[in-house]
Design an enzyme around this catalytic site. Sequence first.
Site, mmCIF file in Angstrom:
data_model
loop_
_atom_site.group_PDB
_atom_site.id
_atom_site.type_symbol
_atom_site.label_atom_id
_atom_site.label_comp_id
_atom_site.label_asym_id
_atom_site.label_seq_id
_atom_site.Cartn_x
_atom_site.Cartn_y
_atom_site.Cartn_z
ATOM 1 N N LYS A 96 0.840 -1.213 0.000
ATOM 2 C CA LYS A 96 0.000 0.000 0.000
ATOM 3 C C LYS A 96 0.870 1.256 0.000
ATOM 4 C CE LYS A 96 -3.921 -2.484 1.915
ATOM 5 N NZ LYS A 96 -3.314 -3.789 2.246
HETATM 6 P P1 OMP Z 1 -7.543 -12.016 5.943
HETATM 7 O O1 OMP Z 1 -8.626 -11.176 6.497
HETATM 8 O O2 OMP Z 1 -6.737 -12.716 6.968
HETATM 9 O O3 OMP Z 1 -8.024 -12.922 4.823
HETATM 10 O O4 OMP Z 1 -6.465 -11.000 5.290
HETATM 11 C C1 OMP Z 1 -6.810 -10.040 4.335
HETATM 12 C C2 OMP Z 1 -5.572 -9.456 3.714
HETATM 13 O O5 OMP Z 1 -5.966 -8.544 2.675
HETATM 14 C C3 OMP Z 1 -4.703 -8.644 4.661
HETATM 15 O O6 OMP Z 1 -3.341 -8.768 4.257
HETATM 16 C C4 OMP Z 1 -5.173 -7.217 4.461
HETATM 17 O O7 OMP Z 1 -4.149 -6.279 4.731
HETATM 18 C C5 OMP Z 1 -5.534 -7.210 2.977
HETATM 19 N N1 OMP Z 1 -6.604 -6.274 2.570
HETATM 20 C C6 OMP Z 1 -7.803 -6.257 3.237
HETATM 21 O O8 OMP Z 1 -8.068 -7.061 4.138
HETATM 22 N N2 OMP Z 1 -8.747 -5.314 2.897
HETATM 23 C C7 OMP Z 1 -8.562 -4.424 1.883
HETATM 24 O O9 OMP Z 1 -9.458 -3.648 1.588
HETATM 25 C C8 OMP Z 1 -7.360 -4.468 1.175
HETATM 26 C C9 OMP Z 1 -6.425 -5.434 1.460
HETATM 27 C C10 OMP Z 1 -5.341 -5.610 0.496
HETATM 28 O O10 OMP Z 1 -4.958 -4.616 -0.149
HETATM 29 O O11 OMP Z 1 -4.908 -6.720 0.227
#
Ligand code: OMP
Length: 275
Positions: A96
């Site tokens: 990001k």
């Molecule tokens: P879990 O919730 O464990 O599946 O992880 C989600 C992953 O996606 C994490 O690494 C977050 O930082 C990322 N993420 C989000 O959860 N929400 C977003 O809106 C954007 C991201 C991202 O850019 O990947």
Amino acid sequence: MTQAALLEQIKSKKSFLCVGLDVDKDRIPSDLKNEPDAVFTFCKRIIEATAPYCVAYKPNIAFFEAYGLEGWKSLEKVMDFLNCHYPEIFTIADAKRADIGNTSKRYAKAYYEQLEFDSITIAPYMGKDSIEPFLEYAGKNAILLALTSNEGALDFQLLQSGGKSLFEQVIEKSRNWQNADRLMYVVGATKAEALQKIRTLIPDSFLLIPGVGAQGGSLEEVSINGLNDQCGLLVNSSRGIIYASSKSDFDQVAASVAKDLQQRMAFHLRQKEII
Ligand code: OMP
């Protein structure tokens, strides 16, 4: 990697799954903790077990940075391992980033050239000159935050002006930037109701959709509203896969969760006649 190569892989694996590598040492099974590089060993075993079912890996940089130099070395080893043994798999640096142009150029160099990622997540707040350096590399893609999965998305992204949400304006404006065909967009799985509208703005773009699994987003809702004729989706799950078991069978259990997601994805790809 080009988007065309990514689509070929999606078709051959019948999957648009991205496995998120958000590795927290406190959640690594105890029998791995004495390994010299437990974070790398954990990632390697997750990758070896889940690679048949996914088309992308997304190491979240925070989880490596948190361990200082040691974490950075683990990240380099993960990327070497992926690029050496699985060159067909798309890699996303979830970092990001984005800053004034001169600084963004260095971020692009770090993630595309040094660590050899295929793509990086970037934040739109600083505008066009902060993003364009990430779009200068043929075969690399930058993934712009549009509508994120967290509650705080309401604070700014959904603010209205001139009848449009801020995130819609981000998407529209970004289409005029140099090499906009190298842009993909982040839309949270928890915001699946917005996908039909988003598809009217960017019918052909790839969307990275995190939030299935631990955050409760629905793969079915995302697939029905977000798939386009060329798939156009990468759906990420991190904790729901990598911590599905806290025991020594963690890699095999991760593989079975990934396989279940892949089979549900294959159904939706068939429904859309993509495979
Ligand atoms: P879990 O919730 O464990 O599946 O992880 C989600 C992953 O996606 C994490 O690494 C977050 O930082 C990322 N993420 C989000 O959860 N929400 C977003 O809106 C954007 C991201 C991202 O850019 O990947």
